[in-house]
Design a protein around this motif. Structure first.
Motif, PDB file in Angstrom:
ATOM      1  N   VAL A  30       0.504  -0.961  -0.005  1.00 36.97           N
ATOM      2  CA  VAL A  30      -0.214   0.048  -0.317  1.00 36.97           C
ATOM      3  C   VAL A  30       0.653   1.152   0.253  1.00 36.97           C
ATOM      4  N   VAL A  31       1.849   1.428   0.853  1.00 39.88           N
ATOM      5  CA  VAL A  31       2.920   2.308   0.990  1.00 39.88           C
ATOM      6  C   VAL A  31       3.542   2.862  -0.594  1.00 39.88           C
ATOM      7  N   SER A  32       4.063   1.327  -0.798  1.00 41.61           N
ATOM      8  CA  SER A  32       4.772   1.489  -2.186  1.00 41.61           C
ATOM      9  C   SER A  32       3.829   2.152  -2.849  1.00 41.61           C
ATOM     10  N   THR A  33       2.356   1.518  -3.462  1.00 42.38           N
ATOM     11  CA  THR A  33       2.335   1.590  -4.560  1.00 42.38           C
ATOM     12  C   THR A  33       1.113   3.418  -4.044  1.00 42.38           C
ATOM     13  N   PHE A  34       1.075   4.085  -2.555  1.00 37.27           N
ATOM     14  CA  PHE A  34       0.508   5.057  -2.960  1.00 37.27           C
ATOM     15  C   PHE A  34       1.605   5.514  -3.434  1.00 37.27           C
ATOM     16  N   SER A  35       2.804   5.929  -3.185  1.00 41.10           N
ATOM     17  CA  SER A  35       3.954   6.855  -3.492  1.00 41.10           C
ATOM     18  C   SER A  35       3.895   7.071  -5.190  1.00 41.10           C
ATOM     19  N   LYS A  38       0.932   9.040  -6.113  1.00 42.37           N
ATOM     20  CA  LYS A  38       1.537  10.418  -4.999  1.00 42.37           C
ATOM     21  C   LYS A  38       2.229  11.348  -5.898  1.00 42.37           C
ATOM     22  N   LYS A  39       3.404  10.473  -7.046  1.00 43.36           N
ATOM     23  CA  LYS A  39       4.185  11.321  -8.198  1.00 43.36           C
ATOM     24  C   LYS A  39       3.786  11.379  -8.909  1.00 43.36           C
ATOM     25  N   GLY A  40       1.952  10.622  -9.360  1.00 43.74           N
ATOM     26  CA  GLY A  40       1.111  10.905 -11.299  1.00 43.74           C
ATOM     27  C   GLY A  40       0.941  10.000 -11.513  1.00 43.74           C
ATOM     28  N   ASN A  41       1.433   8.703 -10.935  1.00 47.21           N
ATOM     29  CA  ASN A  41       1.084   7.286 -11.783  1.00 47.21           C
ATOM     30  C   ASN A  41      -0.220   6.742 -10.907  1.00 47.21           C
ATOM     31  N   ASP A  42      -1.317   7.051 -11.949  1.00 46.25           N
ATOM     32  CA  ASP A  42      -2.899   6.603 -11.290  1.00 46.25           C
ATOM     33  C   ASP A  42      -2.833   5.739 -11.881  1.00 46.25           C
ATOM     34  N   GLN A  43      -1.924   4.918 -12.706  1.00 47.96           N
ATOM     35  CA  GLN A  43      -2.073   3.101 -13.163  1.00 47.96           C
ATOM     36  C   GLN A  43      -2.464   2.103 -12.373  1.00 47.96           C
ATOM     37  N   MET A  44      -2.485   3.043 -11.034  1.00 47.26           N
ATOM     38  CA  MET A  44      -1.590   1.826  -9.974  1.00 47.26           C
ATOM     39  C   MET A  44      -2.764   2.171  -8.631  1.00 47.26           C
TER      40      MET A  44
END
Length: 111
Positions: A30-35, A38-44
């Protein structure tokens, strides 16, 4: 050799322990995908949602199973003795430093 009742309780608690470990692993994801989000990768987002759903599912299972184990313990209070003399009291706080380190790391990632 332990009684079948004690073996059943220990096996049930082992499964709960494995679920708790899976919660920690999912929280890491969750932390990894959330980061990444936050960087703009909405595919996550689908992965993020899946990991959060799995955490809640595992928490629900752990909650249900621990309530059941507490019920068994209450029902058998004074009737059966559990082998608590095998608990190693020296290892109680051995991972506190690593836990604090991981929490600090998560805090830095989420900022």
């Amino acid at each position: 050799m332990q009684s079948p009742y004690v073996q059943e309780r220990l096996q049930a608690l082992e499964i709960v322990d494995l679920k708790l470990c899976s919660i920690i692993q999912e929280a890491s994801q969750v932390v990894s995908t959330f980061s990444e989000i936050k960087k703009g990768n909405d595919q996550m987002r689908p992965q993020f949602n899946r990991h959060v759903t799995q955490i809640y599912s595992a928490l629900e299972y752990v909650n249900k199973e621990l309530r059941q184990e507490i019920k068994y313990l209450d029902e058998n209070m004074g009737k059966r003795l559990l082998p608590i003399n095998n608990v190693n009291k020296k290892g109680i706080h051995q991972d506190d430093d690593k836990l604090k380190e991981q929490i600090d790391l998560m805090g830095r990632i989420l900022e």
